[in-house]
Design a protein around this motif. Structure first.
Motif, mmCIF file in Angstrom:
data_model
loop_
_atom_site.group_PDB
_atom_site.id
_atom_site.type_symbol
_atom_site.label_atom_id
_atom_site.label_comp_id
_atom_site.label_asym_id
_atom_site.label_seq_id
_atom_site.Cartn_x
_atom_site.Cartn_y
_atom_site.Cartn_z
ATOM 1 N N UNK A 1 -86.862 102.053 82.154
ATOM 2 C CA UNK A 1 -85.924 102.513 83.167
ATOM 3 C C UNK A 1 -86.610 103.453 84.149
ATOM 4 N N UNK A 2 -86.176 104.703 84.189
ATOM 5 C CA UNK A 2 -86.698 105.667 85.145
ATOM 6 C C UNK A 2 -88.117 106.104 84.817
ATOM 7 N N UNK A 3 -88.798 106.611 85.813
ATOM 8 C CA UNK A 3 -90.140 107.146 85.623
ATOM 9 C C UNK A 3 -90.040 108.500 84.920
ATOM 10 N N UNK A 4 -90.917 108.718 83.971
ATOM 11 C CA UNK A 4 -90.824 109.930 83.151
ATOM 12 C C UNK A 4 -91.916 110.955 83.427
ATOM 13 N N UNK A 5 -92.631 110.796 84.502
ATOM 14 C CA UNK A 5 -93.829 111.620 84.667
ATOM 15 C C UNK A 5 -93.547 113.105 84.677
ATOM 16 N N UNK A 6 -92.335 113.522 85.061
ATOM 17 C CA UNK A 6 -92.030 114.949 85.102
ATOM 18 C C UNK A 6 -91.125 115.405 83.976
ATOM 19 N N UNK A 7 -90.908 114.579 83.033
ATOM 20 C CA UNK A 7 -89.920 114.884 81.999
ATOM 21 C C UNK A 7 -90.581 115.174 80.666
ATOM 22 N N UNK A 8 -89.732 115.436 79.714
ATOM 23 C CA UNK A 8 -90.176 115.636 78.337
ATOM 24 C C UNK A 8 -89.441 114.650 77.444
ATOM 25 N N UNK A 9 -90.052 114.356 76.330
ATOM 26 C CA UNK A 9 -89.438 113.498 75.334
ATOM 27 C C UNK A 9 -89.358 114.262 74.027
ATOM 28 N N UNK A 10 -88.311 114.022 73.293
ATOM 29 C CA UNK A 10 -88.143 114.755 72.045
ATOM 30 C C UNK A 10 -87.696 113.868 70.904
ATOM 31 N N UNK A 11 -87.901 114.382 69.712
ATOM 32 C CA UNK A 11 -87.372 113.769 68.497
ATOM 33 C C UNK A 11 -86.440 114.776 67.824
ATOM 34 N N UNK A 12 -85.298 114.271 67.430
ATOM 35 C CA UNK A 12 -84.346 115.055 66.654
ATOM 36 C C UNK A 12 -84.023 114.264 65.393
ATOM 37 N N UNK A 13 -83.405 114.925 64.455
ATOM 38 C CA UNK A 13 -82.973 114.213 63.254
ATOM 39 C C UNK A 13 -81.621 114.753 62.809
ATOM 40 N N UNK A 14 -80.904 113.899 62.107
ATOM 41 C CA UNK A 14 -79.599 114.301 61.597
ATOM 42 C C UNK A 14 -79.389 113.716 60.214
ATOM 43 N N UNK A 15 -79.227 114.594 59.267
ATOM 44 C CA UNK A 15 -78.920 114.198 57.897
ATOM 45 C C UNK A 15 -77.409 114.192 57.714
ATOM 46 N N UNK A 16 -76.897 113.433 56.744
ATOM 47 C CA UNK A 16 -75.457 113.382 56.524
ATOM 48 C C UNK A 16 -74.864 114.769 56.316
ATOM 49 N N UNK A 17 -73.804 115.067 57.059
ATOM 50 C CA UNK A 17 -73.118 116.335 56.918
ATOM 51 C C UNK A 17 -73.803 117.518 57.568
ATOM 52 N N UNK A 18 -74.884 117.266 58.297
ATOM 53 C CA UNK A 18 -75.634 118.367 58.921
ATOM 54 C C UNK A 18 -75.683 118.201 60.431
ATOM 55 N N UNK A 19 -76.014 119.304 61.099
ATOM 56 C CA UNK A 19 -76.175 119.271 62.545
ATOM 57 C C UNK A 19 -77.443 118.505 62.920
ATOM 58 N N UNK A 20 -77.437 117.971 64.141
ATOM 59 C CA UNK A 20 -78.654 117.340 64.638
ATOM 60 C C UNK A 20 -79.693 118.435 64.880
ATOM 61 N N UNK A 21 -80.892 118.193 64.407
ATOM 62 C CA UNK A 21 -81.938 119.225 64.341
ATOM 63 C C UNK A 21 -83.161 118.819 65.163
ATOM 64 N N UNK A 22 -83.702 119.778 65.883
ATOM 65 C CA UNK A 22 -84.908 119.527 66.682
ATOM 66 C C UNK A 22 -86.114 119.325 65.776
ATOM 67 N N UNK A 23 -86.896 118.290 66.088
ATOM 68 C CA UNK A 23 -88.100 118.000 65.319
ATOM 69 C C UNK A 23 -89.354 118.307 66.138
ATOM 70 N N UNK A 24 -89.443 117.701 67.319
ATOM 71 C CA UNK A 24 -90.644 117.878 68.134
ATOM 72 C C UNK A 24 -90.364 117.405 69.554
ATOM 73 N N UNK A 25 -91.168 117.884 70.497
ATOM 74 C CA UNK A 25 -91.057 117.457 71.878
ATOM 75 C C UNK A 25 -92.435 117.434 72.511
ATOM 76 N N UNK A 26 -92.560 116.630 73.570
ATOM 77 C CA UNK A 26 -93.819 116.527 74.283
ATOM 78 C C UNK A 26 -93.517 116.284 75.752
#
Length: 124
Positions: free
Chosen positions: A26-51
């Motif tokens: 889709x869009x060009x990402x050259x100025x953006x960041x990408x991240x990974x999050x995770x969510x376990x059952x019954x828990x909030x979505x949690x930050x894992x890593x970004x670049x």
């Protein structure tokens, strides 16, 4: 419009490794960041890593403690999350996300687009 497709999840024994991939289109990402999050059952979505796409600057959640590595392939518009020394508590659905900027990338609010997620299950 941005489309993010994760892959690479699965079942692994404790102490093992997995590499997750996130293909972006889709869009060009050259100025953006990408991240990974995770969510376990019954828990909030949690930050894992970004670049950041342009400089490859990285940020990790406190729990990572050197076990995970985020990387990107600009030519392929793909972000990876290499996970090693996995623990049962790493079991979750892992989501890839794209941010409009490189500010506050550890927060969910920074991200405008999300993938559907890929399940990671770590058995003890």
């Amino acid at each position: 419009q941005v489309l993010l497709v994760e892959s690479g999840g699965g079942l692994v024994q404790a102490g093992g490794s997995l590499r997750l991939s996130c293909a972006a289109s889709g869009r060009t990402f050259s100025n953006y960041a990408m991240g990974w999050f995770r969510q376990a059952p019954g828990k909030e979505r949690e930050f894992v890593a970004a670049i950041t796409w342009s400089r490859g600057r990285t940020l990790y959640g406190d729990f990572v403690k050197g076990r995970f590595t985020i990387s990107r392939d600009n030519a392929e518009n793909t972000v990876y999350l290499q996970m090693s020394r996995l623990k049962p508590e790493d079991t979750a659905v892992y989501y890839c996300a794209a941010a409009y900027s490189t500010v506050a990338v550890s927060t969910r609010e920074a991200y405008a687009y999300w993938g559907q997620g890929t399940q990671v299950t770590v058995s003890s």
